[in-house]
Design an enzyme around this catalytic site. Structure first.
Site, PDB file in Angstrom:
ATOM      1  N   SER A 120      54.376  53.089 -35.749  1.00 21.17           N
ATOM      2  CA  SER A 120      53.076  53.594 -36.193  1.00 21.17           C
ATOM      3  C   SER A 120      52.740  54.987 -35.665  1.00 21.17           C
ATOM      4  CB  SER A 120      52.029  52.560 -35.776  1.00 21.17           C
ATOM      5  OG  SER A 120      50.760  52.899 -36.218  1.00 21.17           O
ATOM      6  N   ASP A 174      49.014  53.078 -42.264  1.00 20.04           N
ATOM      7  CA  ASP A 174      48.062  51.968 -42.378  1.00 20.04           C
ATOM      8  C   ASP A 174      46.709  52.299 -41.744  1.00 20.04           C
ATOM      9  OD1 ASP A 174      48.814  51.763 -39.736  1.00 20.04           O
ATOM     10  OD2 ASP A 174      49.275  49.617 -39.807  1.00 20.04           O
ATOM     11  N   ALA A 193      37.410  50.975 -35.766  1.00 18.69           N
ATOM     12  CA  ALA A 193      36.947  52.356 -35.699  1.00 18.69           C
ATOM     13  C   ALA A 193      38.134  53.309 -35.862  1.00 18.69           C
ATOM     14  CB  ALA A 193      36.238  52.597 -34.372  1.00 18.69           C
ATOM     15  N   SER A 239      44.558  47.003 -22.489  1.00 20.14           N
ATOM     16  CA  SER A 239      45.225  47.351 -23.737  1.00 20.14           C
ATOM     17  C   SER A 239      46.245  46.272 -24.102  1.00 20.14           C
ATOM     18  CB  SER A 239      45.946  48.689 -23.568  1.00 20.14           C
ATOM     19  OG  SER A 239      46.953  48.809 -24.549  1.00 20.14           O
ATOM     20  N   THR A 285      48.773  47.186 -26.113  1.00 19.79           N
ATOM     21  CA  THR A 285      49.975  47.917 -26.503  1.00 19.79           C
ATOM     22  C   THR A 285      50.509  48.850 -25.421  1.00 19.79           C
ATOM     23  OG1 THR A 285      48.702  49.757 -27.392  1.00 19.79           O
ATOM     24  CG2 THR A 285      49.188  47.975 -28.915  1.00 19.79           C
ATOM     25  N   ARG A 323      41.484  50.076 -20.886  1.00 17.24           N
ATOM     26  CA  ARG A 323      40.713  51.071 -21.634  1.00 17.24           C
ATOM     27  C   ARG A 323      39.223  50.925 -21.333  1.00 17.24           C
ATOM     28  NH1 ARG A 323      44.660  53.155 -24.659  1.00 17.24           N
ATOM     29  NH2 ARG A 323      46.029  51.758 -25.817  1.00 17.24           N
TER      30      ARG A 323
END
Ligand code: 16G
Ligand code: MG
Length: 553
Positions: free
Chosen positions: A72, A291, A382, A508, A510, A515
């Site tokens: 991504s 995406d 968001a 997080s 990933t 965060r």
């Protein structure tokens, strides 16, 4: 092989497996984004994912499973892989753990782990296995596809290579293949079928409207570039694209100083568009697998203004609610919106005054699932990932409803065309572009008018490196911390001191970080709140805040 139905080609698997050894020191985990790490270490994972996808197919009676190779918006050297279930949705959660277990078994234990898995999951090996796969433009993609194909060959699965394409097209293909010849047929199972379906619906939706001005698209130097180019041919003059950052050949260009994630996190335009963007002109950025979508423009004072996932959700939800009313279906079709804690407080306020809004934890699977609970569920993160889902009964209602006035008939037609335009399997930047453009055309909105629906609260996102992010447990859709004990109360106290102050902390899914998000009425206050909360996280967990200016140390 007691307890296993059908035959497992053990020797064949072993022989192929030797070509894809699992390094002992590496630990993989199937998270929100599937497996994702440096592309060069993923060979053994892809081989095993091939086998896993085949087994998932067998478990689901030979339905086609999708495999997407992408990382991504991550840097170009990263790569990743995720599985797509038969209706085009994310892999069932229970299988995420199975995926990790198989990926982590050392080579000499792999067959045992596999047999164990087949036995406990009761997979009938005599069933057929079908897998369709694709990859983005990353340089490691080609060899990872080979590893995946070896996995498919090892277990004797039927594979279909969908080539280099976007994540949402792969999701579309999976659904199209599995619904072929059924009542819910989703479309022709090819890239061409995807373009046809979307562009036809778009043409119908904008017919009779004034000519649309060209749209600037930043393709993140990724797979969105060739795909947007193809889509543009189907759209012709109905929606001219001006493609930027469409260079998929230069090493290191992918997602570098461009793309939806860059724009959202830096709150700046890609440097390559500075001087290109004219005041008021609308532009958008895709991410590396197309995406996610971010719109933006330069306002009359010369300020860069983002139209993020929240703004898209608001625009689209309000439009659909209006159409449902106009079609005379307001009583029987309920529209709802799904957001995460990252949704700007102003968007939540604006939406909640008009329709039901639900907040769920971060990650598409949570949003998608919650959106399925509405007749029409609009979901957007968001960060620009989102789509609209029409429930099966709603689709049927839209098809069979008898309008009683010409106005109702027109609104109904628009709604039916929207169901064709929108990729309902997953967030799809290009389908979302068309959706946004339809609404703007219908409302005769410029980017400025769209933006003026509500004003975003200034916000700041900070990440903190901590020794153990798992020490941070959340509740209430990640809006509150349960542990470290006592930290939430301190955050609450601090927020009270800021006008419109809201902040939350989550680990997080990933990256190995925690965060921190904060928003407030004033920009300086949002920044201060974010860095103060980051400071508390740091003190609590012995971490290190990134981009933490000295004045808050
Ligand atoms: C993944 C998710 C995305 C989420 C992001 C959060 C999918 C397909 N993607 O990219 O929805 O916003 O992770 O990342 O689920 P974080 O947990 O590192 O903040
Ligand atoms: Mg993406």
């Amino acid at each position: 092989m007691s307890g296993i139905r059908g035959h497992l080609p053990k020797e064949q698997i072993e022989a192929y497996s030797e070509l894809h050894p699992k390094a002992r020191h590496l630990l993989f985990s199937y998270g929100t984004a599937g497996f994702r790490t440096l592309g060069v270490v993923l060979d053994s994972v892809l081989f095993r994912v091939g086998i896993l996808a085949a087994l998932r197919s067998k478990k689901l009676d030979g339905k086609t499973i999708g495999v997407m190779i992408t990382a991504s918006h991550n840097p170009e050297d990263d790569n990743g892989v995720k599985l797509v279930d038969p209706r085009g949705e994310m892999l069932e959660v229970a299988w995420e753990q199975h995926a990790s277990t198989l990926a982590n078994a050392p080579n000499e234990e792999f067959l045992d782990a596999l047999e164990n898995f087949i036995r406990t999951t009761r997979i009938d090996l005599s069933k057929p296995a079908r897998v369709v796969y694709a990859r983005d433009t990353r340089p490691t993609g080609e060899s990872l596809v080979k590893a995946l194909e070896d996995g498919l060959k090892a277990i004797g699965a039927e594979g279909r290579d969908a080539g280099i394409t976007t994540t949402p097209i792969l999701h579309y293909l999976v659904k199209a293949i599995n619904t072929k010849g059924t009542k819910e047929e989703y479309g022709e199972d090819s890239e061409d079928g995807y373009f046809q379906k979307m562009s036809e619906a778009f043409r119908k939706l904008v017919s009779g409207r004034p000519r649309i001005q060209p749209l600037i698209i930043d393709c993140a130097n990724g797979v969105g570039a060739p795909i947007a180019k193809k889509l543009s041919q189907y759209l012709g003059e109905t929606l001219p694209f001006a493609l930027y950052n469409a260079d998929t050949a230069t090493p290191g260009a992918l997602n570098n100083n461009c793309g939806a994630d860059y724009v959202k996190t830096t709150q700046r335009p890609p440097p390559s568009l500075i001087g290109v963007l004219q005041q008021g002109q609308r532009a958008c950025s895709l991410d590396g697998d197309a995406d996610r979508l971010m719109y933006y423009f330069i306002d009359e004072r010369g300020y860069f203004t983002l139209l993020d996932g929240d703004k898209i959700a608001t625009l689209v939800a309000a439009f659909i609610v209006d159409l449902v009313k106009l079609a005379g279906l307001a009583e029987s079709i309920k529209v709802g919106v799904v957001q995460t804690a990252y949704a700007n407080g102003s968007s939540t306020k604006y939406l909640s005054e008009r329709l039901p809004v639900r907040c769920v934890p971060t990650g598409v699977k949570h949003l998608h699932h919650a959106a399925e609970q509405f007749n029409v569920g609009v979901y957007f993160e968001a960060n620009g990932h989102g789509t609209v889902l029409f429930s099966p009964s709603t689709l049927e209602k839209l098809e069979t409803h008898e309008p009683s006035t010409p106005a109702q008939s027109t609104a109904l037609k628009h709604l039916n065309n929207l169901t064709q335009l929108i990729n309902q399997t997953v967030g799809d930047a290009l389908s979302d572009v068309l959706l946004v453009e339809v609404v703007l055309a219908h409302k005769a909105y410029s980017a400025i008018e769209w933006n003026s629906l509500y004003s975003d609260l200034p916000n700041r996102l900070v990440k903190v490196h901590v020794p153990n992010r798992n020490a941070f447990k959340t509740e209430d859709a990640e809006r509150r911390l349960v542990t470290p004990y006592g930290l939430q109360a301190k955050i609450d106290d601090l927020c009270k001191r800021y006008d419109g102050g809201r902040s939350f902390v989550r680990p997080s899914g990933t990256e190995d970080v925690v965060r921190v998000y904060a928003e407030a009425v004033l920009r300086s206050q949002a920044d201060e709140l974010a860095y103060r909360v980051a400071g508390m996280v740091y003190d609590e967990a012995g971490g290190e805040a990134i981009r933490r200016p000295k004045e808050f140390m």
